[in-house]
Motif scaffolding. Structure first.
Motif, PDB file in Angstrom:
ATOM      1  N   LYS A  74       3.602 -22.304  21.964  1.00  0.00           N
ATOM      2  CA  LYS A  74       4.317 -21.769  20.430  1.00  0.00           C
ATOM      3  C   LYS A  74       3.236 -20.473  20.126  1.00  0.00           C
ATOM      4  O   LYS A  74       3.271 -19.813  19.860  1.00  0.00           O
ATOM      5  N   GLU A  75       1.765 -21.077  20.138  1.00  0.00           N
ATOM      6  CA  GLU A  75       0.747 -20.519  19.234  1.00  0.00           C
ATOM      7  C   GLU A  75       0.438 -19.220  19.733  1.00  0.00           C
ATOM      8  O   GLU A  75      -0.028 -17.993  19.865  1.00  0.00           O
ATOM      9  N   ARG A  76      -0.040 -19.727  21.833  1.00  0.00           N
ATOM     10  CA  ARG A  76       0.041 -18.889  22.073  1.00  0.00           C
ATOM     11  C   ARG A  76       1.230 -18.057  22.700  1.00  0.00           C
ATOM     12  O   ARG A  76       0.574 -16.095  22.638  1.00  0.00           O
ATOM     13  N   GLU A  77       2.421 -18.549  22.918  1.00  0.00           N
ATOM     14  CA  GLU A  77       3.289 -17.131  23.250  1.00  0.00           C
ATOM     15  C   GLU A  77       2.965 -16.211  21.693  1.00  0.00           C
ATOM     16  O   GLU A  77       3.459 -14.893  21.985  1.00  0.00           O
ATOM     17  N   GLU A  78       3.484 -16.334  20.486  1.00  0.00           N
ATOM     18  CA  GLU A  78       2.810 -15.340  19.372  1.00  0.00           C
ATOM     19  C   GLU A  78       2.092 -14.956  19.208  1.00  0.00           C
ATOM     20  O   GLU A  78       2.001 -14.212  19.164  1.00  0.00           O
ATOM     21  N   SER A  85       2.421  -6.094  20.078  1.00  0.00           N
ATOM     22  CA  SER A  85       3.070  -5.317  18.523  1.00  0.00           C
ATOM     23  C   SER A  85       1.904  -4.030  18.402  1.00  0.00           C
ATOM     24  O   SER A  85       1.839  -3.151  17.291  1.00  0.00           O
ATOM     25  N   ARG A  86       0.320  -5.284  18.258  1.00  0.00           N
ATOM     26  CA  ARG A  86      -0.320  -4.470  17.244  1.00  0.00           C
ATOM     27  C   ARG A  86      -1.488  -2.668  18.490  1.00  0.00           C
ATOM     28  O   ARG A  86      -1.965  -1.900  17.754  1.00  0.00           O
ATOM     29  N   HIS A  87      -1.067  -3.404  19.511  1.00  0.00           N
ATOM     30  CA  HIS A  87      -2.079  -2.431  20.720  1.00  0.00           C
ATOM     31  C   HIS A  87      -1.041  -1.377  21.841  1.00  0.00           C
ATOM     32  O   HIS A  87       0.881  -2.483  22.050  1.00  0.00           O
ATOM     33  N   MET A  88      -0.948   0.099  21.078  1.00  0.00           N
ATOM     34  CA  MET A  88       0.315   0.594  21.924  1.00  0.00           C
ATOM     35  C   MET A  88      -0.856   1.255  23.330  1.00  0.00           C
ATOM     36  O   MET A  88       0.222   1.033  24.283  1.00  0.00           O
ATOM     37  N   THR A  89      -2.032   1.521  23.944  1.00  0.00           N
ATOM     38  CA  THR A  89      -2.031   1.705  24.862  1.00  0.00           C
ATOM     39  C   THR A  89      -3.928   0.992  24.701  1.00  0.00           C
ATOM     40  O   THR A  89      -3.990   1.641  23.948  1.00  0.00           O
ATOM     41  N   PHE A  90      -4.499   1.028  26.154  1.00  0.00           N
ATOM     42  CA  PHE A  90      -5.492   1.210  25.741  1.00  0.00           C
ATOM     43  C   PHE A  90      -6.167   1.880  27.164  1.00  0.00           C
ATOM     44  O   PHE A  90      -5.450   2.201  28.295  1.00  0.00           O
ATOM     45  N   GLU A 100       0.737  -4.595  29.341  1.00  0.00           N
ATOM     46  CA  GLU A 100       1.782  -4.499  30.283  1.00  0.00           C
ATOM     47  C   GLU A 100       2.261  -5.394  31.096  1.00  0.00           C
ATOM     48  O   GLU A 100       4.167  -5.959  30.795  1.00  0.00           O
ATOM     49  N   THR A 101       1.737  -6.740  31.657  1.00  0.00           N
ATOM     50  CA  THR A 101       2.023  -7.652  31.878  1.00  0.00           C
ATOM     51  C   THR A 101       2.543  -8.257  31.493  1.00  0.00           C
ATOM     52  O   THR A 101       3.752  -9.130  31.114  1.00  0.00           O
ATOM     53  N   LEU A 102       1.978  -8.534  29.227  1.00  0.00           N
ATOM     54  CA  LEU A 102       2.762  -9.749  28.801  1.00  0.00           C
ATOM     55  C   LEU A 102       4.390  -8.225  27.668  1.00  0.00           C
ATOM     56  O   LEU A 102       5.178  -9.706  27.873  1.00  0.00           O
ATOM     57  N   SER A 103       4.228  -7.304  27.849  1.00  0.00           N
ATOM     58  CA  SER A 103       5.147  -6.730  27.779  1.00  0.00           C
ATOM     59  C   SER A 103       6.685  -6.830  28.561  1.00  0.00           C
ATOM     60  O   SER A 103       7.849  -7.284  28.120  1.00  0.00           O
ATOM     61  N   LYS A 104       6.647  -6.921  29.719  1.00  0.00           N
ATOM     62  CA  LYS A 104       6.832  -7.871  30.846  1.00  0.00           C
ATOM     63  C   LYS A 104       7.500  -9.309  30.716  1.00  0.00           C
ATOM     64  O   LYS A 104       8.468  -9.566  30.488  1.00  0.00           O
ATOM     65  N   LYS A 105       6.779 -10.189  30.333  1.00  0.00           N
ATOM     66  CA  LYS A 105       7.176 -11.650  29.787  1.00  0.00           C
ATOM     67  C   LYS A 105       7.861 -11.616  28.552  1.00  0.00           C
ATOM     68  O   LYS A 105       8.991 -12.799  29.039  1.00  0.00           O
ATOM     69  N   HIS A 106       7.746 -10.616  28.085  1.00  0.00           N
ATOM     70  CA  HIS A 106       7.802 -11.176  26.694  1.00  0.00           C
ATOM     71  C   HIS A 106       9.408  -9.833  25.964  1.00  0.00           C
ATOM     72  O   HIS A 106      10.140  -9.969  25.703  1.00  0.00           O
ATOM     73  N   GLY A 107       9.937  -9.502  27.685  1.00  0.00           N
ATOM     74  CA  GLY A 107      11.021  -8.340  27.900  1.00  0.00           C
ATOM     75  C   GLY A 107      10.651  -7.502  26.446  1.00  0.00           C
ATOM     76  O   GLY A 107      11.580  -6.499  25.571  1.00  0.00           O
TER      77      GLY A 107
END
Length: 227
Positions: A74-78, A85-90, A100-107
């Protein structure tokens, strides 16, 4: 792995280190009090233990223990959701790909633009107009707990001694004080799709011989230890 009083604070450098040691499960890390890096704000560790813990969980996805504390799912998912949520782009491709990978993972919705790596006009002309050279330069990532990471371009046929000399000159120290280590990926297996997956790693001290012998494609970067 232990990285105490390190100035390796760049998220991109830490992400590259994670890619070299994909199965790392236990990490102890602390920042040097005056640690700094020539990177934009938000793309390096902050020095705040609680905030940096979540970032490190994102960068090292296989960690089980961080600074002696167990990591829960749960800590890792949060931490992953908070990172998105903190980063728009790199600007760094390795961080953008992770985002991008994490955004897809969490929908999560993602309108991020992937920023391509800069390619010089000279390198384009060489690749487009020149035949492929017999031997290509190899870029190795150099990691040290006493200095920020950097990249060293070498020929695979060059001797390890030459690489030691370049690293010693970079750190302004005697070559005899420099010890080199690398992470060799081992125990490969094929998935149903026919893609090769690395499921193991071994840390080895670099000996003599040619650079190409110790650093093949897919191996880890160079870890520098100073006596």
């Amino acid at each position: 792995m232990i990285l105490l009083d390190t100035i390796l604070v760049s998220l991109a450098s830490l992400a590259r280190l994670s890619n070299r040691i994909p199965q790392l499960e236990n990490l102890r890390i602390s920042l040097k009090s005056n640690a700094s890096a020539p990177v934009e704000e938000g793309t390096k560790l902050s020095g705040n233990d609680d905030e940096d813990r979540g970032t490190l969980l994102v960068l090292f996805p296989k960690l089980v223990m961080l600074n002696g504390n167990e990591i829960r799912t749960k800590e890792r998912e949060e931490a992953e959701r908070r990172f998105c949520s903190r980063h728009m782009t790199f600007k760094e491709p390795i961080l953008q790909a992770l985002l991008e990978t994490l955004s897809k993972k969490h929908g999560l919705q993602s309108s991020h633009l992937v920023v391509p790596e800069k390619t010089s006009l000279r390198s384009k002309m060489i690749s487009e107009l020149s035949p492929r050279p017999i031997e290509l330069m190899k870029a190795l990532h150099i990691y040290s707990s006493t200095s920020d990471a950097f990249t060293l371009s070498v020929l695979p046929s060059a001797p390890i001694t030459m690489m030691r000399r370049k690293i010693a000159k970079k750190f302004n120290m005697d070559i005899d004080r420099v010890k080199l280590w690398t992470v060799k990926r081992v125990q490969t297996k094929n998935t149903d799709e026919g893609q090769e997956v690395w499921d193991g790693a071994k840390v080895m001290e670099v000996g003599d011989g040619e650079i190409g012998y110790w650093f093949d494609n897919g191996d880890g970067g160079v870890i520098v230890e100073v006596d």
